[in-house]
Design a protein around this motif. Structure first.
Motif, PDB file in Angstrom:
ATOM      1  N   ALA A   4      58.206  -6.546  81.514  1.00  0.00           N
ATOM      2  CA  ALA A   4      58.829  -5.801  82.937  1.00  0.00           C
ATOM      3  C   ALA A   4      58.729  -4.487  82.354  1.00  0.00           C
ATOM      4  O   ALA A   4      59.298  -3.966  81.371  1.00  0.00           O
ATOM      5  CB  ALA A   4      60.247  -6.378  83.074  1.00  0.00           C
ATOM      6  N   ILE A   5      58.061  -3.570  83.499  1.00  0.00           N
ATOM      7  CA  ILE A   5      57.894  -2.110  83.356  1.00  0.00           C
ATOM      8  C   ILE A   5      58.937  -1.515  84.562  1.00  0.00           C
ATOM      9  O   ILE A   5      58.513  -1.873  85.567  1.00  0.00           O
ATOM     10  CB  ILE A   5      56.694  -1.577  83.165  1.00  0.00           C
ATOM     11  CG1 ILE A   5      55.781  -1.848  82.117  1.00  0.00           C
ATOM     12  CG2 ILE A   5      56.569  -0.071  83.403  1.00  0.00           C
ATOM     13  CD1 ILE A   5      54.242  -1.606  82.087  1.00  0.00           C
ATOM     14  N   TRP A  38      55.251  -7.333  85.189  1.00  0.00           N
ATOM     15  CA  TRP A  38      56.003  -6.878  86.411  1.00  0.00           C
ATOM     16  C   TRP A  38      56.378  -5.496  86.348  1.00  0.00           C
ATOM     17  O   TRP A  38      56.728  -5.114  85.297  1.00  0.00           O
ATOM     18  CB  TRP A  38      57.494  -7.927  86.489  1.00  0.00           C
ATOM     19  CG  TRP A  38      57.482  -9.141  86.871  1.00  0.00           C
ATOM     20  CD1 TRP A  38      57.594  -9.794  88.057  1.00  0.00           C
ATOM     21  CD2 TRP A  38      57.033 -10.301  86.034  1.00  0.00           C
ATOM     22  NE1 TRP A  38      57.660 -11.299  88.053  1.00  0.00           N
ATOM     23  CE2 TRP A  38      57.138 -11.540  86.579  1.00  0.00           C
ATOM     24  CE3 TRP A  38      56.682 -10.234  84.699  1.00  0.00           C
ATOM     25  CZ2 TRP A  38      56.842 -12.740  86.172  1.00  0.00           C
ATOM     26  CZ3 TRP A  38      56.303 -11.687  83.940  1.00  0.00           C
ATOM     27  CH2 TRP A  38      56.578 -12.834  84.585  1.00  0.00           C
ATOM     28  N   PHE A  39      56.091  -4.806  87.415  1.00  0.00           N
ATOM     29  CA  PHE A  39      56.226  -3.432  87.642  1.00  0.00           C
ATOM     30  C   PHE A  39      57.630  -3.390  88.773  1.00  0.00           C
ATOM     31  O   PHE A  39      57.013  -3.458  89.923  1.00  0.00           O
ATOM     32  CB  PHE A  39      54.962  -2.605  88.216  1.00  0.00           C
ATOM     33  CG  PHE A  39      55.029  -1.351  87.970  1.00  0.00           C
ATOM     34  CD1 PHE A  39      54.285  -0.486  87.099  1.00  0.00           C
ATOM     35  CD2 PHE A  39      55.747  -0.477  88.996  1.00  0.00           C
ATOM     36  CE1 PHE A  39      54.322   0.707  86.854  1.00  0.00           C
ATOM     37  CE2 PHE A  39      55.761   1.026  88.647  1.00  0.00           C
ATOM     38  CZ  PHE A  39      55.064   1.592  87.680  1.00  0.00           C
ATOM     39  N   VAL A  84      59.880  -8.384  76.729  1.00  0.00           N
ATOM     40  CA  VAL A  84      60.012  -6.935  76.406  1.00  0.00           C
ATOM     41  C   VAL A  84      60.205  -6.279  77.851  1.00  0.00           C
ATOM     42  O   VAL A  84      59.785  -6.581  78.686  1.00  0.00           O
ATOM     43  CB  VAL A  84      58.504  -6.438  76.107  1.00  0.00           C
ATOM     44  CG1 VAL A  84      58.864  -4.914  75.815  1.00  0.00           C
ATOM     45  CG2 VAL A  84      58.293  -7.015  74.808  1.00  0.00           C
ATOM     46  N   VAL A  85      61.245  -5.218  78.001  1.00  0.00           N
ATOM     47  CA  VAL A  85      61.259  -4.410  78.984  1.00  0.00           C
ATOM     48  C   VAL A  85      60.911  -2.864  78.557  1.00  0.00           C
ATOM     49  O   VAL A  85      61.455  -2.422  77.598  1.00  0.00           O
ATOM     50  CB  VAL A  85      62.762  -4.481  79.439  1.00  0.00           C
ATOM     51  CG1 VAL A  85      62.850  -3.416  80.568  1.00  0.00           C
ATOM     52  CG2 VAL A  85      63.004  -5.829  79.991  1.00  0.00           C
ATOM     53  N   PHE A  86      60.171  -2.142  79.391  1.00  0.00           N
ATOM     54  CA  PHE A  86      59.894  -0.894  79.212  1.00  0.00           C
ATOM     55  C   PHE A  86      61.066  -0.124  80.246  1.00  0.00           C
ATOM     56  O   PHE A  86      60.654  -0.285  81.602  1.00  0.00           O
ATOM     57  CB  PHE A  86      58.573  -0.394  79.266  1.00  0.00           C
ATOM     58  CG  PHE A  86      57.735  -1.005  78.333  1.00  0.00           C
ATOM     59  CD1 PHE A  86      57.647  -0.261  77.014  1.00  0.00           C
ATOM     60  CD2 PHE A  86      56.829  -2.056  78.428  1.00  0.00           C
ATOM     61  CE1 PHE A  86      56.897  -0.815  75.774  1.00  0.00           C
ATOM     62  CE2 PHE A  86      56.141  -2.415  77.497  1.00  0.00           C
ATOM     63  CZ  PHE A  86      55.929  -1.870  76.071  1.00  0.00           C
ATOM     64  N   ASP A  87      61.707   0.386  79.791  1.00  0.00           N
ATOM     65  CA  ASP A  87      62.922   1.036  80.754  1.00  0.00           C
ATOM     66  C   ASP A  87      62.683   2.417  81.038  1.00  0.00           C
ATOM     67  O   ASP A  87      62.806   3.350  79.761  1.00  0.00           O
ATOM     68  CB  ASP A  87      64.118   0.708  80.146  1.00  0.00           C
ATOM     69  CG  ASP A  87      65.322   1.347  80.855  1.00  0.00           C
ATOM     70  OD1 ASP A  87      65.031   2.194  81.767  1.00  0.00           O
ATOM     71  OD2 ASP A  87      66.378   0.715  80.833  1.00  0.00           O
TER      72      ASP A  87
END
Length: 373
Positions: A4-5, A38-39, A84-87
Motif C-alpha cells: 500500500a502506498i 494499492w495507491f 508493506v505500507v509506504f506512508d
C-alpha cells in the motif's frame, strides 16, 4: 507482496507535484514487477473512487484534511492485508503504524520537513498544530520504524528539526526514461530566456523572480521569463507580471520539455524542497539551474557544474546575471555536466533501492547512503 502506498494526492490531482510523481513512478514499477499495489489517496472532484491504472489499484477518499482519518479507517478494515505500507509524509504523515497489522512493515517516506512552511500557508493555530503533528507526534508514532528520505538535506532536517532517531534510508528522485533517452540538445533561444517550472504556491516564492526581471532587462532588453505551472498564486502573479514575463499555466509534458530545452537557465526560488525534481529534469535536457542555497536545492544543484546557488536573502538578479555571463562562454560545458549528473538518477534505480529495503529483514539492512549514487 501486497504493498500500500499512501499519499496525499495522486498524479492526476489538480494540485499534484513532485511528491506525487515520486509515489506513482515507484507504484507502477512495483506493479510491473509482480507486486499487488494499492495507491490510497485523496479524491478530487470528478475523480473515480476506484480504478486500476497500469496495474495499480487506485483508491480515493476524502479531501485535503478528511483523507487522513478516512485512510486510517480504510487501513484498519484491512488490518493485516498488507506486507508493506509506504506512508508518504506531505507535511504530516498518515500515522499508519497505529492501524497496521503486527506483521506489516511501515516505512515513512519524507520529501522535506514542513515546519517552516506551515506558517506560509495556514493560520497560526493550524500551523502550530501541523508542527506538533509533524514533530513530537510523528516521532512517537514512528519510533523504531525505518524511514525513507529523498536527499541529505531531508535527512539532516529530520534529525535536527524533528528529532528523528530511527534509521533513514536515502532513495532519491529519478528522471523519466523519456528525458534520459539520448538526444541532441534542442536549439537554445538566441536571446536570454529563463524558465521557472513548478506549482504556483506561496513557498515557491515565484514573485522573487518576477521582481528581478526589470533589473535584468536593463542589460538584456529582450530577456524573456517563462513561468510554467498552476496553483493558488497564479492570479496574483499574473497581476504582478511585468514586460518579458509569460505565465503559461499548465502545459503538457511535451510542450514543457520544448520550453525548458530552449531556455538558457531554469530559476528556482523556493523556500526549500526535498530535492527539486524540476532541477533534475532540466539538467536532463542540458539546462542548468539558479536556485537559492536552501534545503534540497543545495543537493540537486552542483555549483559550478550544473548551476549556481544564491545565498538565501541574496540578490537574485545579480546571481542570474552572473550565470548568464558565464553561459555566454561556457554553455556547452554546463550542458554536458547537467546531462551527466541527471544520468545518475532513474526511477528504475530508485525502485530497486526500495525493493531491496522491503525484501530483506530490517535487521539485515544497512542504511543507504548518498555516496552510493
Amino acid at each position: 507482496m501486497n504493498i500500500a502506498i499512501v499519499n496525499w494526492r495522486d498524479p492526476w490531482h489538480p494540485a499534484a507535484g513532485g511528491a506525487e510523481v515520486y509515489a506513482w513512478e515507484l507504484a507502477r514499477r512495483f506493479a510491473v514487477g509482480g507486486d499487488r499495489v494499492w495507491f490510497v489517496t485523496a479524491r478530487s472532484p470528478g475523480q473515480a473512487r476506484e480504478e486500476i491504472v497500469e496495474g495499480v489499484r487506485l483508491v480515493r477518499m476524502g479531501g485535503p484534511f478528511t483523507v487522513y482519518p478516512l485512510v486510517l479507517l480504510w487501513m484498519l478494515c484491512r488490518r493485516g492485508q498488507f506486507d508493506v505500507v509506504f506512508d508518504c509524509q506531505n507535511g504530516i504523515p498518515f500515522f499508519t503504524p497505529l492501524v497496521a497489522g503486527r506483521g506489516t512493515r511501515v516505512l515513512c517516506v519524507v520529501h522535506h520537513v514542513h515546519d517552516r512552511q506551515f506558517a506560509v500557508h495556514l493560520p497560526w493555530w493550524l500551523a502550530a498544530l501541523g508542527r506538533f503533528l509533524e514533530g513530537p507526534v510523528s516521532r512517537w508514532a514512528y519510533r523504531g520504524r525505518e524511514s525513507v528520505a529523498v536527499s541529505p538535506s531531508t535527512v539532516h532536517a529530520m534529525r535536527e528539526r524533528l528529532g528523528w532517531r530511527g534509521p533513514i534510508h536515502l532513495v532519491p528522485n529519478g528522471v523519466s526514461d523519456r528525458l534520459r533517452a539520448p538526444r541532441e540538445r534542442a536549439a537554445r533561444s538566441p536571446r536570454p530566456r529563463l524558465v521557472c517550472v513548478g506549482r504556483l504556491v506561496a513557498h515557491k516564492r515565484v514573485e522573487l523572480l518576477l521582481e528581478a526581471v526589470p533589473e535584468l532587462r536593463k542589460r538584456w532588453p529582450d530577456l524573456v521569463v517563462d513561468v510554467v505551472g498552476r496553483g493558488p498564486e497564479e492570479a496574483r502573479l499574473r497581476t504582478a507580471a511585468t514586460d518579458g514575463v509569460v505565465l503559461h499555466g499548465y502545459l503538457s509534458e511535451e510542450d514543457k520539455e520544448r520550453l525548458v530545452s530552449a531556455a538558457w537557465l531554469q530559476v528556482n526560488t523556493s523556500q526549500g524542497e526535498g530535492w527539486g525534481l524540476c532541477v533534475l529534469e532540466a539538467a536532463a535536457l542540458g539546462v542548468p539551474t539558479v536556485a537559492y542555497d536552501v534545503d534540497g536545492l543545495r543537493d540537486a544543484v552542483r555549483p559550478g557544474e550544473t548551476g549556481w546557488l544564491v545565498p538565501e536573502g541574496g540578490d537574485l538578479a545579480k546571481g542570474i546575471a552572473a550565470a548568464i555571463d558565464e553561459l555566454t562562454v561556457a554553455a556547452d560545458t554546463y550542458s554536458v555536466k547537467c546531462r551527466e549528473w541527471a544520468a545518475r538518477f532513474s526511477w528504475d534505480r530508485s525502485t530497486a533501492r526500495l525493493s531491496a529495503l522491503i525484501r530483506r529483514p530490517p535487521t539485515a539492512l544497512a542504511v543507504l547512503q548518498w555516496e552510493e549514487l
